[in-house]
Structure formats: structure tokens, C-alpha cells
Scaffold this motif. Structure first.
Motif, PDB file in Angstrom:
ATOM      1  N   GLY A 106      -1.444   2.974 -10.102  1.00  0.00           N
ATOM      2  CA  GLY A 106      -1.220   1.600  -9.832  1.00  0.00           C
ATOM      3  C   GLY A 106       0.793   2.160  -9.039  1.00  0.00           C
ATOM      4  N   GLU A 107       0.732   0.996  -8.970  1.00  0.00           N
ATOM      5  CA  GLU A 107       1.990   1.695  -7.966  1.00  0.00           C
ATOM      6  C   GLU A 107       3.519   1.774  -8.701  1.00  0.00           C
ATOM      7  OE1 GLU A 107       2.617  -1.228  -4.077  1.00  0.00           O
ATOM      8  OE2 GLU A 107       5.369  -1.149  -5.002  1.00  0.00           O
ATOM      9  N   LEU A 108       4.198   2.699  -8.477  1.00  0.00           N
ATOM     10  CA  LEU A 108       4.632   3.216  -9.511  1.00  0.00           C
ATOM     11  C   LEU A 108       6.090   3.840  -8.399  1.00  0.00           C
ATOM     12  CD1 LEU A 108       4.083   5.641 -12.473  1.00  0.00           C
ATOM     13  CD2 LEU A 108       4.481   3.191 -12.283  1.00  0.00           C
ATOM     14  N   THR A 109       7.668   3.213  -8.544  1.00  0.00           N
ATOM     15  CA  THR A 109       8.720   3.596  -7.675  1.00  0.00           C
ATOM     16  C   THR A 109       9.651   4.240  -8.457  1.00  0.00           C
ATOM     17  OG1 THR A 109       9.264   1.815  -7.969  1.00  0.00           O
ATOM     18  CG2 THR A 109       8.033   1.750  -5.723  1.00  0.00           C
ATOM     19  N   GLY A 110      10.325   5.055  -7.629  1.00  0.00           N
ATOM     20  CA  GLY A 110      11.188   5.649  -8.055  1.00  0.00           C
ATOM     21  C   GLY A 110      11.724   7.161  -8.037  1.00  0.00           C
ATOM     22  N   GLU A 111      12.481   7.709  -8.411  1.00  0.00           N
ATOM     23  CA  GLU A 111      12.675   9.363  -8.422  1.00  0.00           C
ATOM     24  C   GLU A 111      11.911   9.672  -8.668  1.00  0.00           C
ATOM     25  OE1 GLU A 111      14.115  11.042  -5.632  1.00  0.00           O
ATOM     26  OE2 GLU A 111      13.814  13.102  -7.085  1.00  0.00           O
ATOM     27  N   GLU A 112      11.218   9.795 -10.184  1.00  0.00           N
ATOM     28  CA  GLU A 112      10.293  10.415 -11.273  1.00  0.00           C
ATOM     29  C   GLU A 112       9.842  10.725 -11.008  1.00  0.00           C
ATOM     30  OE1 GLU A 112      10.004   9.099 -15.799  1.00  0.00           O
ATOM     31  OE2 GLU A 112       8.820  10.512 -15.818  1.00  0.00           O
ATOM     32  N   ASN A 113       9.000   9.049 -10.141  1.00  0.00           N
ATOM     33  CA  ASN A 113       6.953   9.442  -9.964  1.00  0.00           C
ATOM     34  C   ASN A 113       6.999  10.357  -8.620  1.00  0.00           C
ATOM     35  OD1 ASN A 113       4.853   7.999  -9.601  1.00  0.00           O
ATOM     36  ND2 ASN A 113       5.212   7.245  -7.761  1.00  0.00           N
ATOM     37  N   GLU A 140       3.007   0.699  -2.218  1.00  0.00           N
ATOM     38  CA  GLU A 140       4.414   1.123  -0.969  1.00  0.00           C
ATOM     39  C   GLU A 140       5.549   1.712  -1.971  1.00  0.00           C
ATOM     40  OE1 GLU A 140       5.598  -3.701  -0.624  1.00  0.00           O
ATOM     41  OE2 GLU A 140       3.269  -4.383  -1.427  1.00  0.00           O
ATOM     42  N   GLN A 141       6.126   2.460  -1.118  1.00  0.00           N
ATOM     43  CA  GLN A 141       7.047   3.318  -1.218  1.00  0.00           C
ATOM     44  C   GLN A 141       8.304   3.353   0.163  1.00  0.00           C
ATOM     45  OE1 GLN A 141       6.888   4.710  -4.136  1.00  0.00           O
ATOM     46  NE2 GLN A 141       4.965   4.482  -5.170  1.00  0.00           N
ATOM     47  N   THR A 142       9.412   3.716  -0.346  1.00  0.00           N
ATOM     48  CA  THR A 142      10.232   4.069   0.786  1.00  0.00           C
ATOM     49  C   THR A 142       9.713   4.915   2.362  1.00  0.00           C
ATOM     50  OG1 THR A 142      11.181   5.976  -0.289  1.00  0.00           O
ATOM     51  CG2 THR A 142      12.764   3.695  -0.357  1.00  0.00           C
ATOM     52  N   TYR A 146       7.618   8.507   1.629  1.00  0.00           N
ATOM     53  CA  TYR A 146       6.250   8.703   1.854  1.00  0.00           C
ATOM     54  C   TYR A 146       6.881  10.020   2.928  1.00  0.00           C
ATOM     55  CZ  TYR A 146       4.670   3.722   1.939  1.00  0.00           C
ATOM     56  OH  TYR A 146       4.076   2.476   1.264  1.00  0.00           O
ATOM     57  N   ARG A 147       7.810  10.054   3.346  1.00  0.00           N
ATOM     58  CA  ARG A 147       7.768  11.727   3.853  1.00  0.00           C
ATOM     59  C   ARG A 147       7.939  12.667   3.832  1.00  0.00           C
ATOM     60  NH1 ARG A 147      11.856  10.544   7.540  1.00  0.00           N
ATOM     61  NH2 ARG A 147       9.961   9.422   9.560  1.00  0.00           N
ATOM     62  N   LEU A 186       3.158   0.289   6.986  1.00  0.00           N
ATOM     63  CA  LEU A 186       2.308   0.272   7.575  1.00  0.00           C
ATOM     64  C   LEU A 186       2.773   1.627   9.163  1.00  0.00           C
ATOM     65  CD1 LEU A 186      -0.691  -2.024   7.445  1.00  0.00           C
ATOM     66  CD2 LEU A 186      -0.704  -0.136   6.557  1.00  0.00           C
ATOM     67  N   GLY A 187       3.895   0.619   9.095  1.00  0.00           N
ATOM     68  CA  GLY A 187       4.627   1.339  10.202  1.00  0.00           C
ATOM     69  C   GLY A 187       5.216   2.760   9.753  1.00  0.00           C
ATOM     70  N   ALA A 188       6.072   2.557   8.657  1.00  0.00           N
ATOM     71  CA  ALA A 188       6.520   3.765   8.210  1.00  0.00           C
ATOM     72  C   ALA A 188       5.724   4.975   7.880  1.00  0.00           C
ATOM     73  CB  ALA A 188       7.511   3.351   6.732  1.00  0.00           C
ATOM     74  N   LEU A 189       4.585   5.144   7.536  1.00  0.00           N
ATOM     75  CA  LEU A 189       3.652   5.578   7.336  1.00  0.00           C
ATOM     76  C   LEU A 189       3.421   6.697   8.849  1.00  0.00           C
ATOM     77  CD1 LEU A 189       1.379   4.011   4.478  1.00  0.00           C
ATOM     78  CD2 LEU A 189       2.072   5.873   3.934  1.00  0.00           C
ATOM     79  N   ARG A 190       3.465   5.469   9.381  1.00  0.00           N
ATOM     80  CA  ARG A 190       2.737   6.347  11.062  1.00  0.00           C
ATOM     81  C   ARG A 190       3.410   6.668  11.291  1.00  0.00           C
ATOM     82  NH1 ARG A 190      -0.662   3.860  14.453  1.00  0.00           N
ATOM     83  NH2 ARG A 190      -0.330   4.578  16.484  1.00  0.00           N
TER      84      ARG A 190
END
Ligand code: SAM
Ligand code: SF4
Length: 360
Positions: A106-113, A140-142, A146-147, A186-190
Motif C-alpha cells: 500500500g502507499e505510505l509516505t514520509g521519512e520513516e517509510n 506516489e513519492q517525492t 525515488y532518488r 512517472l517523469g520523476a522516476l525517469r
């Protein structure tokens, strides 16, 4: 006169929008599947690449109207595998010779994840080596996250756009879920150097053949390397699936639509990796093999520990709930041999499109 199938097979992206829609609805489904299979054989051979799928957690911050593990479904027992268990599963995948693992949740965001996933990735690379493929499917992540994950060892990322039709997307999600944000991811991943995958669900309420043709054009416009798509299957505990009647004929129709989508995508894009989604198997015990014969070249055997499988039900009828990974491996080997295909053991099975993109 050259038929549309021959025109599509001769060269990628050769069809107009109207022609693509015509191909999707081709009256002779076997002819469509055979034409797509020939194109697949030309680009990747009669071979299938495996990715062991680890569904490591079902806690999700989002509330997509179609998904069984959406935040709002109170009937789900929530779990999250710990880092040791995820690394153990990836190690099993590596030793089994699958060549790649997919980590999905599932989608989790934030520093801990972000830090948790980064740590898991580093540990997997340490035990499996850099030649082992790691695909993430964590929503979806920042761009920074992703980097970070890319630098920690992930090679590929799968983020389905779900539908290229923004209005349809809006009807399938709460107002704070954004199609544009997903597309921008998708652009960020690229930019972060991933092999990028996207995909859609087909057979969504209100979706037309025109929409599906636009979906395939969206894959082309985003120039993605891999496609992971499959039939939408209603889940009774979701706003979209509640009370929807279900008959064997529905399963047959949804399966055929899923196969048509694979075939038309192969005929339009030629050299991308296309997965035969588990949802195909939920509709027909031989659904994934049929997907391979319609142009797919990747399979994602589920290696999630049995105790969690039933808690990761995106849709009704998820297959192999009580089979462990070793049983699945033996069963898959038999199934692949039966359709005359070969398993690509101990190889990452990178997308040929990605390779040619790198070669310029
Ligand atoms: N949370 C991440 C995300 O949404 O990208 C990854 C996991 S999510 C469960 C993976 C995919 O499951 C989604 O992209 C969606 O297409 C698919 N899915 C969810 N509910 C489904 C359903 N009822 N039928 C078919 N596929 C479904
Ligand atoms: Fe969460 Fe993904 Fe399901 Fe949406 S599709 S509710 S983001 S797990």
C-alpha cells in the motif's frame, strides 16, 4: 491489401488512434493474439522473465474506490512484514533463480517509510548482489525519495496511471487523489534513472475502447519501458465493487479484454516488457499463460508468505492463497513448458526498450 495487423507488426507506433481502437476490437481474437505473439518472438524470443512478488504490507494512506486494501476498508486485517522477513523473501527469490524481485505494498509516505525501504534495499543488494533486479511498486513519492531508493539499489519502478482518461480517473478516486500528480511521478522516476513501468486497469465501469486506445498511446507518449496492466475485478468491500453481480461469463469477457489489451500494446510498442498480471489468473487458471501467448513476456509469481496472502486482496478471487512459493515455482515451470516457452533463469530480464533507449 495489407491488414491492420500486418501494418502494426511491421513497425512500432504505426497505427492511428482509430486503427488502434479497431485492432483492440479485432473480430478474430486468435489472429490478433498470434500477430502480437510473432512481434514478441521477434523482440524477446519465446522466453519469459520471472519477478518474485513480495506483497510486504497492506497499510495504505489512499482510498482508491476499486481497491480491496484501500484505507477505508475496515474489514482488512492490516500487516507489515519486518525488514528481516522482506530480505529473506528476496533471498529466496534470488536462490530460486528468478533473477528479480518486486516489492509492492500500500502507499505510505514520509521519512520513516522512506528510510525503512532504503534500509531493506541495501540489505537485499548485500545478499543478492547488483546483478539481481529490484522493482518497486510503492505508489506516489517525492522525487527525493525515488532518488534515494534508486541509489540504494532499486532498478525499476511500476506505477500504473490506472486510466489515461482524467475524467474517468476522477470518478474512481476521492477528490484529493490527483491524476496529474501520478503522471508527474512517472517523469520523476525517469529523471532518477529507473526503468519505468506504468499500466492501466481494463474493464472499468464507463471505460470505452477509445479510452483503451488512448491508454496505449499514453504508454507511447511517456516512452515507458515496461507495462503492468490487467483486468479490473470488483471487490465486494469497495465503493466501486459493492453489490456488483458476478457470473462466469463476466470472468470470460474480462479475461478476453485483458488479453486484447496485451496484444494491442505489443503490436503498438513492440519492444517493451509486458507483464501477464495475476488478475488474469484470477479470471482463468490459465490466464497468465494466455497472456504470454497474447504478447506478454514477464510473470510475477507470488512469493509472499502464506500467512499474509489473504490480507492482500485487491479484488475478489485472488488465486493461490494457500500455496507456498516452492509449490508455485514447480507449478509455473510445468505451465511454461506446456506452452513451449522457456524461463529466463538468473537474469534480470531488462526491457529491450530500455536498452535501446540507453544506446541512444
Ligand atoms: N499502492 C501502490 C499503487 O497503487 O501504485 C501499489 C500497490 S496497488 C495494490 C497495485 C495495483 O493494483 C494498482 O495500481 C491497481 O491497478 C491494482 N488494483 C487495485 N484494485 C484492483 C482491482 N479491484 N482489480 C484489478 N486491479 C486492481
Ligand atoms: Fe492503496 Fe494502491 Fe490500493 Fe490505491 S491501489 S488503495 S494506492 S494499495
Amino acid at each position: 491489401m495489407v491488414s491492420l495487423l500486418e501494418k502494426a507488426a511491421a513497425q512500432p507506433r504505426a497505427l492511428t488512434h482509430r486503427e488502434l481502437a479497431e485492432v483492440l476490437a479485432w473480430p478474430d481474437a486468435s489472429a490478433l493474439f498470434n500477430a502480437a505473439y510473432d512481434v514478441k518472438c521477434r523482440h524477446v524470443g519465446r522466453r519469459v522473465a520471472f519477478r518474485g512478488l513480495v506483497e510486504f504490507g497492506n497499510v495504505c494512506e489512499k482510498d482508491c474506490f476499486y481497491c480491496g486494501i484501500r484505507r477505508g476498508n475496515a474489514n482488512v486485517r492490516r500487516y507489515r512484514m519486518d525488514a528481516d522477513a522482506i530480505v529473506r523473501a528476496a533471498e529466496w527469490v534470488c536462490k530460486a533463480g528468478y533473477g528479480s524481485v518486486v516489492l509492492q505494498s500500500g502507499e505510505l509516505t514520509g521519512e520513516e517509510n522512506a528510510a525503512f525501504v532504503e534500509g531493506v534495499l541495501r540489505r537485499i543488494v548485500a545478499v543478492a548482489g547488483d546483478g539481481f533486479g529490484i522493482t518497486l511498486s510503492l505508489g506516489e513519492q517525492t522525487e527525493e525519495t525515488y532518488r534515494r531508493w534508486r541509489e540504494a539499489g532499486a532498478h525499476r519502478y511500476l506505477l500504473r496511471i490506472e486510466t489515461s482518461n482524467r475524467e474517468l480517473y476522477a470518478r474512481l478516486h476521492p477528490a484529493d487523489h490527483s491524476w496529474e500528480r501520478r503522471r508527474d511521478c512517472l517523469g520523476a522516476l525517469r529523471r532518477c534513472g529507473y526503468q519505468v513501468g506504468t499500466g492501466v486497469m481494463c474493464g472499468l465501469p464507463g471505460q470505452t475502447t477509445d479510452d483503451l486506445a488512448s491508454d496505449i498511446e499514453f504508454f507511447a507518449a511517456e516512452d515507458v519501458d515496461m507495462i503492468g496492466m490487467g483486468p479490473y475485478i470488483p471487490h465486494p468491500d469497495t465503493p466501486l465493487g459493492r453489490g456488483v453481480p458476478w457470473t462466469p461469463a463476466d470472468a470470460k469477457d474480462r479475461l478476453e479484454l485483458g488479453l486484447r489489451m496485451i496484444a494491442a500494446t505489443r503490436l503498438y510498442l513492440h519492444d517493451v516488457n509486458i507483464a501477464a498480471a495475476t488478475a488474469l489468473q484470477a479470471l482463468d487458471p490459465e490466464g497468465r499463460e494466455k497472456g504470454l501467448l497474447a504478447g506478454a513476456n514477464v510473470m510475477m509469481p507470488n512469493v509472499t508468505e502464506n500467512q499474509y496472502r489473504a490480507d492482500y486482496q485487491l479484488y475478489a478471487g485472488k488465486p493461490c492463497l494457500d500455496e507456498n512459493a516452492s509449490v508455485c515455482r514447480a507449478c509455473l515451470e510445468r505451465r511454461i513448458a506446456a506452452i513451449g516457452e522457456e524461463i529466463l533463469w538468473n537474469a534480470r530480464g531488462d526491457s529491450p526498450h530500455w536498452k535501446s533507449r540507453l544506446d541512444g
